[in-house]
Scaffold this motif. Structure first.
Motif, PDB file in Angstrom:
ATOM      1  N   ARG A 419       0.833  -1.210   0.000  1.00 45.39           N
ATOM      2  CA  ARG A 419       0.000   0.000   0.000  1.00 45.39           C
ATOM      3  C   ARG A 419       0.865   1.257   0.000  1.00 45.39           C
ATOM      4  O   ARG A 419       0.551   2.243  -0.679  1.00 45.39           O
ATOM      5  CB  ARG A 419      -0.931  -0.010   1.208  1.00 45.39           C
ATOM      6  N   ARG A 420       1.957   1.239   0.759  1.00 40.03           N
ATOM      7  CA  ARG A 420       2.851   2.402   0.774  1.00 40.03           C
ATOM      8  C   ARG A 420       3.539   2.582  -0.579  1.00 40.03           C
ATOM      9  O   ARG A 420       3.662   3.701  -1.082  1.00 40.03           O
ATOM     10  CB  ARG A 420       3.892   2.233   1.886  1.00 40.03           C
ATOM     11  N   LEU A 421       4.001   1.489  -1.148  1.00 36.30           N
ATOM     12  CA  LEU A 421       4.655   1.578  -2.450  1.00 36.30           C
ATOM     13  C   LEU A 421       3.663   2.030  -3.523  1.00 36.30           C
ATOM     14  O   LEU A 421       4.034   2.753  -4.462  1.00 36.30           O
ATOM     15  CB  LEU A 421       5.255   0.227  -2.829  1.00 36.30           C
ATOM     16  N   ARG A 422       2.434   1.609  -3.417  1.00 38.45           N
ATOM     17  CA  ARG A 422       1.412   1.992  -4.389  1.00 38.45           C
ATOM     18  C   ARG A 422       1.199   3.500  -4.374  1.00 38.45           C
ATOM     19  O   ARG A 422       0.984   4.120  -5.418  1.00 38.45           O
ATOM     20  CB  ARG A 422       0.106   1.271  -4.060  1.00 38.45           C
ATOM     21  N   VAL A 423       1.264   4.108  -3.180  1.00 38.31           N
ATOM     22  CA  VAL A 423       1.097   5.558  -3.070  1.00 38.31           C
ATOM     23  C   VAL A 423       2.343   6.284  -3.566  1.00 38.31           C
ATOM     24  O   VAL A 423       2.253   7.306  -4.271  1.00 38.31           O
ATOM     25  CB  VAL A 423       0.786   5.945  -1.613  1.00 38.31           C
ATOM     26  N   LEU A 424       3.515   5.770  -3.210  1.00 35.24           N
ATOM     27  CA  LEU A 424       4.759   6.440  -3.573  1.00 35.24           C
ATOM     28  C   LEU A 424       5.111   6.249  -5.045  1.00 35.24           C
ATOM     29  O   LEU A 424       5.618   7.167  -5.696  1.00 35.24           O
ATOM     30  CB  LEU A 424       5.906   5.913  -2.700  1.00 35.24           C
ATOM     31  N   ASP A 425       4.857   5.052  -5.578  1.00 36.96           N
ATOM     32  CA  ASP A 425       5.235   4.745  -6.957  1.00 36.96           C
ATOM     33  C   ASP A 425       4.215   3.770  -7.538  1.00 36.96           C
ATOM     34  O   ASP A 425       4.345   2.550  -7.379  1.00 36.96           O
ATOM     35  CB  ASP A 425       6.642   4.138  -7.000  1.00 36.96           C
ATOM     36  N   PRO A 426       3.164   4.290  -8.195  1.00 36.56           N
ATOM     37  CA  PRO A 426       2.111   3.392  -8.723  1.00 36.56           C
ATOM     38  C   PRO A 426       2.623   2.402  -9.757  1.00 36.56           C
ATOM     39  O   PRO A 426       2.008   1.344  -9.951  1.00 36.56           O
ATOM     40  CB  PRO A 426       1.109   4.377  -9.344  1.00 36.56           C
ATOM     41  N   SER A 427       3.713   2.700 -10.426  1.00 31.57           N
ATOM     42  CA  SER A 427       4.217   1.808 -11.480  1.00 31.57           C
ATOM     43  C   SER A 427       5.180   0.778 -10.883  1.00 31.57           C
ATOM     44  O   SER A 427       6.390   0.838 -11.094  1.00 31.57           O
ATOM     45  CB  SER A 427       4.924   2.627 -12.566  1.00 31.57           C
ATOM     46  N   LEU A 428       4.645  -0.156 -10.116  1.00 29.91           N
ATOM     47  CA  LEU A 428       5.475  -1.199  -9.529  1.00 29.91           C
ATOM     48  C   LEU A 428       5.871  -2.216 -10.584  1.00 29.91           C
ATOM     49  O   LEU A 428       5.124  -2.498 -11.522  1.00 29.91           O
ATOM     50  CB  LEU A 428       4.710  -1.897  -8.399  1.00 29.91           C
TER      51      LEU A 428
END
Length: 578
Positions: A419-428
């Motif tokens: 969830r944190r990565l999704r907010v910081l960088d949506p292009s995982l």
């Protein structure tokens, strides 16, 4: 009349007073020599025993090197309230702060053994003791809140009393203690259950223990009843509230004993299992403040005794370490999952993870999971934070756990990072999504097993629900493929518990799936308009096959999703079960 001459009192050295001549010690210990005090030559000497210094003697005569080191110590202007020599060496070896450093996680504090209360050496509570050492007072001031307020009101007396033995019969209490020992203690193994069983039997048979112990045993009974239903819900609620009443009483909370902290751990776990996230976070913060107040966030060598030298035995030290680490794990878990602040000194406790022995329990695995979480959330460098989260995601994937609850916990932490990565960088990247899917997929059978055993760990529903939400937002062929098994697992858990929260979670996921289906349907209609196709006729398989081929020619990835996603979701029954 001539004035009488005034005679000034002249101090006389005690050695000149008639009587037995005082035997002078041939050699003074190192602390007395450093402070220029009279030493009786014993081990420990009277001065070190009274002030709690680490009494030690130099095996050789005082050489030039020793004299030089003493001069260096005096030139550094060390405070009289200082650590023993052994501790100073340890501080240096651990990279302790240099002169002038104010790192509160390293600077030593003061603890009074009779009242297990820890304060920093710069505290207003400790300063009178500091002054007493400075002026070499015979009777040192105690570690006390002198002049903390005007004292115009008296403190209220203790308002709680022993009631649990009257409310719960001993045979039921004993069976609940056995449930706690078998189900909860293997994961949160910070209590000496053999000792607690002995004290409980005394507590129920005419030898009541203190109120902190009653709060502790109420926490044990409340959690065990949550997993066993041996108590009526009203009795269970009374037991938990009775523990809260004890812990909130000013007289009881004045001295944060080890049993008080243990009772707060159990209360925090119960609130996390039955209450609101904000209340659970508040309980975990109170718990960590008590850990700090008792000095458990420091290793024993970083704490100076105010009076005496009462070092705990190895068994007690192990319990202290376990209590501090489990308390820290509970706080970090709740705060990280809820997105709230994490207390800053927790990393020092997790750094001593090796002190948890590798026994039959799973507490060491619990600590290993939480040790992977980056607790420093104050950084403003987004790239650094992303790298820390990606590193934690990889460490979690490589952390082995053997308990179903810990499998769910690993999935919870993985989803929290996602969830944190999704907010910081949506292009995982796809590899990171695969780690999240793998952790969630492993948690599904664990959730089914715990539900079938009627063990209401707090994440039995939550892990599956969050995994379903993550699969929907990923919107990839791999995530859509796992959505069917996830929904089946969630439905099975809802049928098992039949609670409002479980039904609410299932209804919410179904609404999200319906919205995702509608989004995909609009996309298909847009593609159909591009190729000039009409609405597909479900009775004409050849026409439907032609449409699929047209979509595949425009978007191969969308075509890969359609047979898996739409066919399953179109036939799904979205009605809530009665």
């Amino acid at each position: 009349m001539a004035a009488q001459p005034q005679h000034r009192s002249i101090p006389v050295d005690s050695s000149e007073v008639p009587g037995p001549v005082r035997q002078r010690s041939r050699q003074a210990c190192l602390p007395c020599r450093r402070r220029k005090r009279k030493c009786d030559g014993k081990l420990p000497c009277n001065v070190c025993q009274g002030y709690g210094y680490d009494c030690a003697y130099d095996s050789t005569t005082q050489s030039t090197t020793t004299s030089t080191s003493l001069k260096r110590s005096r030139s550094e202007n060390l405070a009289p309230l200082q650590l023993p020599k052994k501790t100073m060496r340890l501080t240096h070896s651990l990279g302790g702060p240099s002169k002038g450093s104010t790192d509160s996680s390293i600077l030593p504090g003061v603890i009074e053994p009779s009242k297990p209360r820890y304060v920093g050496r710069y505290s207003c509570i400790a300063f009178p003791l500091y002054v007493g050492l400075e002026v070499q007072a015979t009777n040192l001031p105690r570690l006390h809140s002198f002049a903390y307020h005007t004292g115009v009101r008296k403190e209220p007396p203790c308002a709680v009393s022993h009631k649990i033995a009257e409310k719960v019969p001993w045979n039921i209490a004993r069976s609940l203690i056995e449930v706690f020992t078998a189900v909860i203690h293997p994961v949160f193994g910070f209590l000496d259950m053999d000792r607690i069983c002995v004290l409980c039997e005394k507590h129920w048979h005419g030898q009541p223990q203190d109120m902190a112990f009653e709060a502790l045993i109420c926490g044990i009974l409340g959690l065990a009843s949550l997993f066993n239903d041996s108590l009526h819900q009203e009795t269970e609620t009374w037991t938990v509230l009775h523990a809260k009443e004890i812990l909130d009483d000013d007289v009881i909370s004045r001295y944060p004993t080890l049993e008080t902290i243990a009772a707060w751990i159990l209360r925090t776990i119960y609130v996390r299992s039955t209450g609101r996230p904000h209340v659970a976070w508040l309980c975990s913060c109170t718990l960590m403040h008590l850990v700090e107040a008792a000095g458990l966030h420091h290793a024993p060598e970083f704490i100076m005794q105010a009076m005496g030298n009462t070092n705990p035995n190895p068994e007690t030290s192990e319990i202290i370490n376990r209590t501090a680490q489990v308390a820290n794990c509970v706080h970090v878990l709740i705060a990280f999952e809820y997105g709230r602040s994490i207390m800053t000194f927790n990393r020092q406790i997790l750094g001593h993870n090796s002190t948890i022995p590798r026994g039959p329990g799973f507490t060491s695995q619990l600590c290993s999971l939480l040790a992977t979480i980056p607790t420093n959330q104050a950084t403003h460098d987004v790239d650094t934070l992303i790298q820390e989260l990606l590193s934690a995601l990889e460490k979690l994937a490589n952390t082995n756990v053997d308990h179903d609850f810990l499998v769910l916990l690993r999935a919870d932490l993985t989803l929290s990072i996602y969830r944190r990565l999704r907010v910081l960088d949506p292009s995982l990247q796809q590899g990171q999504n695969d780690r999240v899917i793998a952790a969630g997929t492993t948690a599904l059978p664990a959730a089914r097993r715990l539900a079938s055993q009627n063990q209401p760990w707090w994440n039995v529903v939550g892990s599956v629900f969050q995994f379903a939400c993550s699969l929907l937002v990923m919107d990839t062929p791999a995530s859509c493929e796992k959505l069917s098994e996830t929904m089946d697992t969630l439905e099975m858990i809802v049928d098992r518990f039949q609670t409002h929260l479980a039904k609410e979670a299932l209804s919410t996921v179904r609404q999200l799936v319906r919205a995702s289906l509608e989004k995909k349907r609009k996309g298909v209609e847009a593609l159909e308009r591009v190729v000039g196709a009409s609405v597909p006729d479900t009775d004409n398989p050849a026409r439907e096959s032609q449409i699929m081929q047209d979509i595949a020619s425009l978007s191969p990835s969308l075509a890969a999703q359609l047979p898996i996603d739409l066919e399953y979701l179109w036939n799904m029954n979205f009605e809530m079960p009665l």
